[in-house]
Design an enzyme around this catalytic site. Sequence first.
Site, PDB file in Angstrom:
ATOM      1  N   SER A  90       0.404  -1.245  -0.233  1.00 25.29           N
ATOM      2  CA  SER A  90       0.373   0.203  -0.040  1.00 25.29           C
ATOM      3  C   SER A  90       0.915   1.413  -0.323  1.00 25.29           C
ATOM      4  O   SER A  90       0.257   2.465  -0.554  1.00 25.29           O
ATOM      5  CB  SER A  90      -1.664   0.207   1.188  1.00 25.29           C
ATOM      6  OG  SER A  90      -1.752  -1.244   1.318  1.00 25.29           O
ATOM      7  N   PHE A 246     -10.566   7.712  17.098  1.00 27.16           N
ATOM      8  CA  PHE A 246     -11.146   6.741  17.572  1.00 27.16           C
ATOM      9  C   PHE A 246     -11.479   6.205  18.511  1.00 27.16           C
ATOM     10  O   PHE A 246     -11.697   5.367  19.357  1.00 27.16           O
ATOM     11  CB  PHE A 246     -12.469   7.067  16.994  1.00 27.16           C
ATOM     12  CG  PHE A 246     -13.431   8.379  16.050  1.00 27.16           C
ATOM     13  CD1 PHE A 246     -13.959   9.007  16.953  1.00 27.16           C
ATOM     14  CD2 PHE A 246     -13.376   8.317  15.041  1.00 27.16           C
ATOM     15  CE1 PHE A 246     -13.983  10.433  16.820  1.00 27.16           C
ATOM     16  CE2 PHE A 246     -12.986   9.721  14.258  1.00 27.16           C
ATOM     17  CZ  PHE A 246     -13.842  10.476  15.562  1.00 27.16           C
ATOM     18  N   GLU A 288     -10.452   5.978   2.954  1.00 25.92           N
ATOM     19  CA  GLU A 288     -10.093   4.316   2.790  1.00 25.92           C
ATOM     20  C   GLU A 288     -10.717   4.197   3.139  1.00 25.92           C
ATOM     21  O   GLU A 288     -11.192   4.300   4.709  1.00 25.92           O
ATOM     22  CB  GLU A 288      -8.279   4.405   2.839  1.00 25.92           C
ATOM     23  CG  GLU A 288      -7.849   3.747   2.623  1.00 25.92           C
ATOM     24  CD  GLU A 288      -6.263   2.649   3.932  1.00 25.92           C
ATOM     25  OE1 GLU A 288      -6.279   1.554   3.821  1.00 25.92           O
ATOM     26  OE2 GLU A 288      -6.542   3.543   4.567  1.00 25.92           O
ATOM     27  N   ASP A 293      -7.980  -4.946   3.418  1.00 31.79           N
ATOM     28  CA  ASP A 293      -6.729  -5.361   3.434  1.00 31.79           C
ATOM     29  C   ASP A 293      -6.850  -6.329   4.948  1.00 31.79           C
ATOM     30  O   ASP A 293      -6.605  -7.537   4.688  1.00 31.79           O
ATOM     31  CB  ASP A 293      -6.092  -4.144   3.567  1.00 31.79           C
ATOM     32  CG  ASP A 293      -4.719  -4.972   3.320  1.00 31.79           C
ATOM     33  OD1 ASP A 293      -4.211  -5.075   1.825  1.00 31.79           O
ATOM     34  OD2 ASP A 293      -3.917  -4.444   4.086  1.00 31.79           O
ATOM     35  N   ASP A 334      -5.557   0.240  -3.813  1.00 37.26           N
ATOM     36  CA  ASP A 334      -4.986   0.162  -4.118  1.00 37.26           C
ATOM     37  C   ASP A 334      -3.568  -1.082  -5.255  1.00 37.26           C
ATOM     38  O   ASP A 334      -3.553  -1.612  -5.150  1.00 37.26           O
ATOM     39  CB  ASP A 334      -4.001   0.403  -3.180  1.00 37.26           C
ATOM     40  CG  ASP A 334      -3.928   0.199  -1.234  1.00 37.26           C
ATOM     41  OD1 ASP A 334      -5.512  -1.025  -2.194  1.00 37.26           O
ATOM     42  OD2 ASP A 334      -3.822  -0.047  -0.551  1.00 37.26           O
ATOM     43  N   HIS A 414      -1.445  -9.668  -0.630  1.00 32.59           N
ATOM     44  CA  HIS A 414      -1.961  -9.242  -1.424  1.00 32.59           C
ATOM     45  C   HIS A 414      -1.367  -9.920  -3.027  1.00 32.59           C
ATOM     46  O   HIS A 414      -0.718 -10.948  -3.348  1.00 32.59           O
ATOM     47  CB  HIS A 414      -1.068  -7.412  -1.853  1.00 32.59           C
ATOM     48  CG  HIS A 414      -0.666  -7.187  -0.857  1.00 32.59           C
ATOM     49  ND1 HIS A 414      -0.529  -6.336  -0.527  1.00 32.59           N
ATOM     50  CD2 HIS A 414      -2.122  -6.851   0.365  1.00 32.59           C
ATOM     51  CE1 HIS A 414      -0.458  -5.393   0.598  1.00 32.59           C
ATOM     52  NE2 HIS A 414      -1.338  -6.223   1.404  1.00 32.59           N
TER      53      HIS A 414
HETATM   54 ZN   LIG Z   1      -2.068  -5.521   2.707  1.00 25.91          ZN
END
Ligand SMILES: [Zn+2]
Length: 454
Positions: A90, A246, A288, A293, A334, A414
Amino acid sequence: MKAIFLTAALLSASALSACTSQAEVKPERKAKNVILFIGDGMGVSTVTAARIFAGQSKGLAGEEYELSFEKFDNLALIKTYNLDAQVPDSAGTASAMNTGIKTQIGKINVTQADNFGGCADRKAPVKIADLADAAGLSIGIVSTARITHATPAAVYGHAAARGFESDADVSKNARDAGCTDLAAQLIASKADYVLGGGTAPFTAGRNDGRDLTAEWAAKSPDHAYVSKASDLRALPSAGKDVLGLFTKSHMAFEADRDNSREPSIKEMTQRAIDNLSARDTGYFLMVEGGRIDHAHHGTNAYRALTDTVAFADAVEAAVKSTDPSETLILVTADHSHVFTIAGYPKRGNPILGLVDSAAGKAFAYDKDGNPYTTLGYHNGPNIRKPVSEPLTQAQVLKPDYRQQTAVAMNAETHAGEDVALYATGPGSEAVRGVMDQTEIFDVITGALGLTPNE
Ligand SMILES: [Zn+2]
């Protein structure tokens, strides 16, 4: 707060040329605002499975359903490789989008000559946010991951290693060379509205004793820091430069989120748009869906798909609350994951379930006589073996079930195939064919009339 009014923001190049010399003519500004949505790890198979999952949750067969961004007119395939990696991470991919320059894997917005772990504070490539700020636009960042994680960090920062999230993480070499950490870079940046997770790099996780959240709030009377969803909801919808963090680290997966403690990605997106659009400066907002992911890395398709649907809901909120004639909305990933939809399940078979059989048996079986799921991963922690206890439908439909894999690894990886880019609004016609990820930078700067080489 920026106070530049862009009532003439959409001046054409020809109108400008009437009062400036030809050399000073800026490219035509087609879009007042750009929103870049990045589903982290949201490859095409994830979009397809999430579409079916969302449709089935509405009582449909599922395959015919459309996620919000699948209705957009313009589409391209995006090549995602990093400078030195066939299958990217990423940091490199977010760098490509934010600067138009590919980096080596693990690096954020550095020149291609920077050594890993070295100082990247010199000669950092120009980012979209730099150009947008110089042109008077406002900047917003929303993520469900830590706000210092690679994808959001690439909007405002640069680092020769993506792990430089707090000063405690910066290597000695880099510190000695005067490099700063990503949390400190965010506080010093021109970002106007920032919501996400990850207090640790700003406070307790630091060596220097600084409380960067307090430093944000002290920047001006118009700056506010919030750490509770209720405090965010109590703020006026406009008029403040907000940092909201948060959670200590990443925010919860949508499937586990407590709405009284953490806003959804849809709520954060809506609040960012309300705040930024009230400034009338025009804005660049990056949103995002950071945890699609993470669920994939654990081969937990249920959480990956619920986070993808939540991400699509945020896109839908953006479409509904912006003017399609003035806001370019881009939705992409991404990079992909090694996530597959396979077997020959019949139409409408539960997407998380076992592959059903066309031969009158309860399920389809592999060569060892075991049933198998439609969704699977090429690699990851739950390797498929001949088993004495066959999988059951009840087992695989549980939210915590981890789909099986072919290659044993501690974490799923990935994938290197192209991802999709969906686009609507002014400037979206540039999204077509097979494009390199660096061209997303060109699409955004082109739509906003920003000139990268100045
Ligand atoms: Zn990843």
